[in-house]
Scaffold this motif. Structure first.
Motif, PDB file in Angstrom:
ATOM      1  N   TRP A  36       0.874  -1.165  -0.035  1.00 55.04           N
ATOM      2  CA  TRP A  36       0.044  -0.113  -0.020  1.00 55.04           C
ATOM      3  C   TRP A  36       0.829   1.450  -0.101  1.00 55.04           C
ATOM      4  CZ3 TRP A  36      -5.412   0.410   0.468  1.00 55.04           C
ATOM      5  CH2 TRP A  36      -5.837   1.413   0.465  1.00 55.04           C
ATOM      6  N   LYS A  37       0.904   1.955  -1.221  1.00 57.85           N
ATOM      7  CA  LYS A  37       1.772   3.206  -1.181  1.00 57.85           C
ATOM      8  C   LYS A  37       0.807   4.375  -1.477  1.00 57.85           C
ATOM      9  CE  LYS A  37       5.497   0.548  -3.114  1.00 57.85           C
ATOM     10  NZ  LYS A  37       6.385   0.189  -4.337  1.00 57.85           N
ATOM     11  N   GLN A  38       1.069   5.496  -0.920  1.00 55.68           N
ATOM     12  CA  GLN A  38       0.205   6.563  -1.068  1.00 55.68           C
ATOM     13  C   GLN A  38       1.335   7.694  -1.222  1.00 55.68           C
ATOM     14  OE1 GLN A  38      -2.972   7.230   1.743  1.00 55.68           O
ATOM     15  NE2 GLN A  38      -2.474   9.332   2.106  1.00 55.68           N
ATOM     16  N   ARG A  39       0.826   8.364  -2.464  1.00 57.38           N
ATOM     17  CA  ARG A  39       1.642   9.659  -2.984  1.00 57.38           C
ATOM     18  C   ARG A  39       0.913  10.716  -3.485  1.00 57.38           C
ATOM     19  NH1 ARG A  39       4.761   6.035  -1.431  1.00 57.38           N
ATOM     20  NH2 ARG A  39       6.470   4.944  -2.581  1.00 57.38           N
ATOM     21  N   LEU A  40       1.577  11.746  -3.272  1.00 49.44           N
ATOM     22  CA  LEU A  40       1.014  13.091  -3.825  1.00 49.44           C
ATOM     23  C   LEU A  40       0.903  13.111  -5.164  1.00 49.44           C
ATOM     24  CD1 LEU A  40       2.130  15.637  -1.146  1.00 49.44           C
ATOM     25  CD2 LEU A  40      -0.138  14.877  -1.321  1.00 49.44           C
ATOM     26  N   PRO A  42       1.663  15.299  -8.386  1.00 51.92           N
ATOM     27  CA  PRO A  42       2.395  16.301  -8.787  1.00 51.92           C
ATOM     28  C   PRO A  42       1.369  17.529  -9.106  1.00 51.92           C
ATOM     29  CG  PRO A  42       3.430  14.601  -9.932  1.00 51.92           C
ATOM     30  CD  PRO A  42       2.117  14.245  -9.384  1.00 51.92           C
ATOM     31  N   PRO A  43       1.924  18.967  -8.958  1.00 51.57           N
ATOM     32  CA  PRO A  43       0.943  20.087  -8.984  1.00 51.57           C
ATOM     33  C   PRO A  43       0.454  20.131 -10.794  1.00 51.57           C
ATOM     34  CG  PRO A  43       2.851  20.631  -7.921  1.00 51.57           C
ATOM     35  CD  PRO A  43       3.061  19.239  -8.236  1.00 51.57           C
ATOM     36  N   ASP A  44       1.346  19.361 -11.454  1.00 55.19           N
ATOM     37  CA  ASP A  44       0.820  19.477 -13.029  1.00 55.19           C
ATOM     38  C   ASP A  44       0.132  18.313 -13.446  1.00 55.19           C
ATOM     39  OD1 ASP A  44       2.930  17.517 -12.938  1.00 55.19           O
ATOM     40  OD2 ASP A  44       4.090  18.410 -14.294  1.00 55.19           O
ATOM     41  N   SER A  45      -0.087  17.303 -12.465  1.00 52.92           N
ATOM     42  CA  SER A  45      -0.766  16.290 -12.382  1.00 52.92           C
ATOM     43  C   SER A  45      -0.424  15.356 -13.534  1.00 52.92           C
ATOM     44  CB  SER A  45      -2.250  16.506 -13.013  1.00 52.92           C
ATOM     45  OG  SER A  45      -3.067  17.370 -12.225  1.00 52.92           O
ATOM     46  N   ASP A  46       0.982  15.407 -13.743  1.00 53.65           N
ATOM     47  CA  ASP A  46       1.788  14.218 -14.749  1.00 53.65           C
ATOM     48  C   ASP A  46       1.883  12.911 -13.712  1.00 53.65           C
ATOM     49  OD1 ASP A  46       3.432  12.558 -16.499  1.00 53.65           O
ATOM     50  OD2 ASP A  46       4.673  14.320 -16.807  1.00 53.65           O
ATOM     51  N   ILE A  50       5.745  10.486 -10.439  1.00 53.28           N
ATOM     52  CA  ILE A  50       5.444   9.860  -9.295  1.00 53.28           C
ATOM     53  C   ILE A  50       6.581   8.685  -9.076  1.00 53.28           C
ATOM     54  CG2 ILE A  50       4.173   8.488  -7.473  1.00 53.28           C
ATOM     55  CD1 ILE A  50       1.463  10.040  -8.660  1.00 53.28           C
ATOM     56  N   GLU A  51       7.241   8.949  -7.838  1.00 53.46           N
ATOM     57  CA  GLU A  51       8.104   8.026  -7.727  1.00 53.46           C
ATOM     58  C   GLU A  51       7.584   6.623  -6.759  1.00 53.46           C
ATOM     59  OE1 GLU A  51      11.283   5.824  -7.350  1.00 53.46           O
ATOM     60  OE2 GLU A  51      11.622   7.815  -8.555  1.00 53.46           O
ATOM     61  N   TRP A  52       7.636   5.650  -7.490  1.00 53.98           N
ATOM     62  CA  TRP A  52       6.985   4.482  -6.612  1.00 53.98           C
ATOM     63  C   TRP A  52       7.849   3.541  -6.010  1.00 53.98           C
ATOM     64  CZ3 TRP A  52       2.162   4.984  -5.696  1.00 53.98           C
ATOM     65  CH2 TRP A  52       1.199   5.735  -6.194  1.00 53.98           C
ATOM     66  N   GLU A  53       8.983   3.615  -5.931  1.00 46.86           N
ATOM     67  CA  GLU A  53      10.148   3.272  -5.022  1.00 46.86           C
ATOM     68  C   GLU A  53       9.546   3.236  -3.589  1.00 46.86           C
ATOM     69  OE1 GLU A  53      12.491   1.126  -6.467  1.00 46.86           O
ATOM     70  OE2 GLU A  53      11.899   1.687  -8.265  1.00 46.86           O
ATOM     71  N   ALA A  54       9.958   2.000  -2.952  1.00 46.37           N
ATOM     72  CA  ALA A  54       9.772   1.996  -1.456  1.00 46.37           C
ATOM     73  C   ALA A  54      10.218   3.113  -0.724  1.00 46.37           C
ATOM     74  CB  ALA A  54      10.325   0.707  -1.225  1.00 46.37           C
ATOM     75  N   PRO A 104      -8.692   8.865  -4.103  1.00 45.81           N
ATOM     76  CA  PRO A 104      -9.748   9.083  -3.056  1.00 45.81           C
ATOM     77  C   PRO A 104     -10.630  10.281  -3.517  1.00 45.81           C
ATOM     78  CG  PRO A 104      -7.693   8.654  -2.047  1.00 45.81           C
ATOM     79  CD  PRO A 104      -7.394   8.864  -3.582  1.00 45.81           C
ATOM     80  N   GLN A 105     -11.979  10.169  -3.072  1.00 40.42           N
ATOM     81  CA  GLN A 105     -12.666  11.493  -3.084  1.00 40.42           C
ATOM     82  C   GLN A 105     -12.268  12.439  -2.171  1.00 40.42           C
ATOM     83  OE1 GLN A 105     -16.899  10.583  -2.930  1.00 40.42           O
ATOM     84  NE2 GLN A 105     -17.056   9.727  -4.599  1.00 40.42           N
ATOM     85  N   SER A 106     -11.939  12.085  -0.922  1.00 37.02           N
ATOM     86  CA  SER A 106     -11.610  12.886  -0.040  1.00 37.02           C
ATOM     87  C   SER A 106     -10.127  13.689  -0.046  1.00 37.02           C
ATOM     88  CB  SER A 106     -11.785  12.302   1.449  1.00 37.02           C
ATOM     89  OG  SER A 106     -10.762  11.193   1.465  1.00 37.02           O
ATOM     90  N   GLN A 107      -9.335  13.228  -0.900  1.00 39.95           N
ATOM     91  CA  GLN A 107      -8.161  13.745  -0.843  1.00 39.95           C
ATOM     92  C   GLN A 107      -7.807  13.689  -2.665  1.00 39.95           C
ATOM     93  OE1 GLN A 107      -6.466  10.413   1.515  1.00 39.95           O
ATOM     94  NE2 GLN A 107      -5.261  12.270   2.436  1.00 39.95           N
ATOM     95  N   LYS A 108      -8.037  14.769  -3.226  1.00 39.17           N
ATOM     96  CA  LYS A 108      -7.942  15.030  -4.602  1.00 39.17           C
ATOM     97  C   LYS A 108      -6.592  14.963  -5.081  1.00 39.17           C
ATOM     98  CE  LYS A 108     -12.448  15.488  -5.462  1.00 39.17           C
ATOM     99  NZ  LYS A 108     -13.136  14.546  -5.928  1.00 39.17           N
ATOM    100  N   ASP A 109      -5.665  15.308  -4.253  1.00 37.55           N
ATOM    101  CA  ASP A 109      -4.182  15.340  -4.555  1.00 37.55           C
ATOM    102  C   ASP A 109      -3.412  14.052  -4.173  1.00 37.55           C
ATOM    103  OD1 ASP A 109      -4.286  15.771  -1.706  1.00 37.55           O
ATOM    104  OD2 ASP A 109      -2.696  17.414  -1.885  1.00 37.55           O
ATOM    105  N   VAL A 110      -4.148  13.280  -4.026  1.00 38.58           N
ATOM    106  CA  VAL A 110      -3.532  11.815  -3.697  1.00 38.58           C
ATOM    107  C   VAL A 110      -3.776  10.858  -4.447  1.00 38.58           C
ATOM    108  CG1 VAL A 110      -3.300   9.964  -1.715  1.00 38.58           C
ATOM    109  CG2 VAL A 110      -3.397  12.406  -1.063  1.00 38.58           C
ATOM    110  N   VAL A 111      -2.808   9.932  -4.497  1.00 38.13           N
ATOM    111  CA  VAL A 111      -3.207   8.607  -5.359  1.00 38.13           C
ATOM    112  C   VAL A 111      -2.586   7.425  -4.518  1.00 38.13           C
ATOM    113  CG1 VAL A 111      -1.201   8.770  -6.868  1.00 38.13           C
ATOM    114  CG2 VAL A 111      -3.071   7.348  -7.734  1.00 38.13           C
TER     115      VAL A 111
END
Length: 169
Positions: A36-40, A42-46, A50-54, A104-111
Motif C-alpha cells: 500500500w503506497k500513498q503519494r501526492l 504532482p501539481p501539473d498532474s503528470d 510519481i516515484e513508486w520506489e519503496a 480518493p474522493q476525500s483527497q484530490k491530490d493523493v493517489v
C-alpha cells in the motif's frame, strides 16, 4: 487492454463493466499480502513523475475482508479489528502489473497504489539460439534452444502477439 478504468460519473458505456472487473479483483485480494503506497499527485498532474520506489511510510500487510459496497472499498489489516475504507472518484487497474490505483474522493491530490508483491522472474540469456517455429491451429509456437546451456524455451503466440512482435522488431 492492460488498464481498466472506472470513474465516478463517467458516461463511458464500459464504466459499469470496468467497475465489476475491479470489484472482483479487489475482493479476491482477501488473505493475500499487498503493498500500500500513498503519494501526492504532482501539481501539473503528470502521474509519470510519481516515484513508486519503496518509501518509509509504505505498508506491506495481509489484507482481510476486502470488499466493495456501493463504490466504497473496505478492508482490514491483520493487527486491527477496525474496518477501514475509502471512497474513490477513480480507479485504475493495471492487469499486467497487478496494481490498483485509487484516487480518493476525500483527497484530490493523493493517489494510492495497491499491489500484489512484485513477481520475481527467473532470467537467463541466450545468444544466437537455435530457432524453430511451428503452427498450432491459428497460433504459433516459437522454440528457442541453447545447446551450450542445455536450455529450451517454448513460447505460444497468438496472431496478435506475432503482430506485436513484428512491430517491435
Amino acid at each position: 487492454m492492460s488498464t481498466i478504468i472506472w470513474e465516478q460519473g463517467s458516461n463511458n458505456p464500459e464504466n459499469a463493466d470496468n467497475f465489476a472487473i475491479i470489484k472482483l479483483w479487489f475482493t479476491n485480494l482477501n488473505g493475500k499480502e499487498i503493498t500500500w503506497k500513498q503519494r501526492l499527485i504532482p501539481p501539473d498532474s503528470d502521474l509519470r513523475k510519481i516515484e513508486w520506489e519503496a518509501q518509509r511510510f509504505d505498508e506491506k500487510f495481509i489484507i482481510f475482508n476486502s470488499d466493495i459496497r456501493g463504490i466504497t472499498l473496505y478492508w482490514q489489516k491483520p493487527d486491527s479489528p477496525q474496518e477501514r475504507n475509502t471512497t474513490p472518484s477513480k480507479l485504475e487497474l493495471d492487469t499486467l502489473k497487478q496494481q490498483l490505483y485509487i484516487y480518493p474522493q476525500s483527497q484530490k491530490d493523493v493517489v494510492i497504489q495497491l499491489s500484489l508483491p512484485e513477481i520475481v522472474y527467473q532470467k537467463f540469456q541466450m545468444i544466437n539460439p537455435q530457432i524453430e517455429v511451428s503452427r498450432l491451429g491459428e497460433n504459433y509456437v516459437l522454440i528457442l534452444r541453447d545447446d551450450k546451456q542445455q536450455l529450451e524455451v517454448k513460447v505460444a503466440l497468438t496472431p496478435a502477439k506475432i503482430y506485436e512482435l513484428k512491430q517491435e522488431l
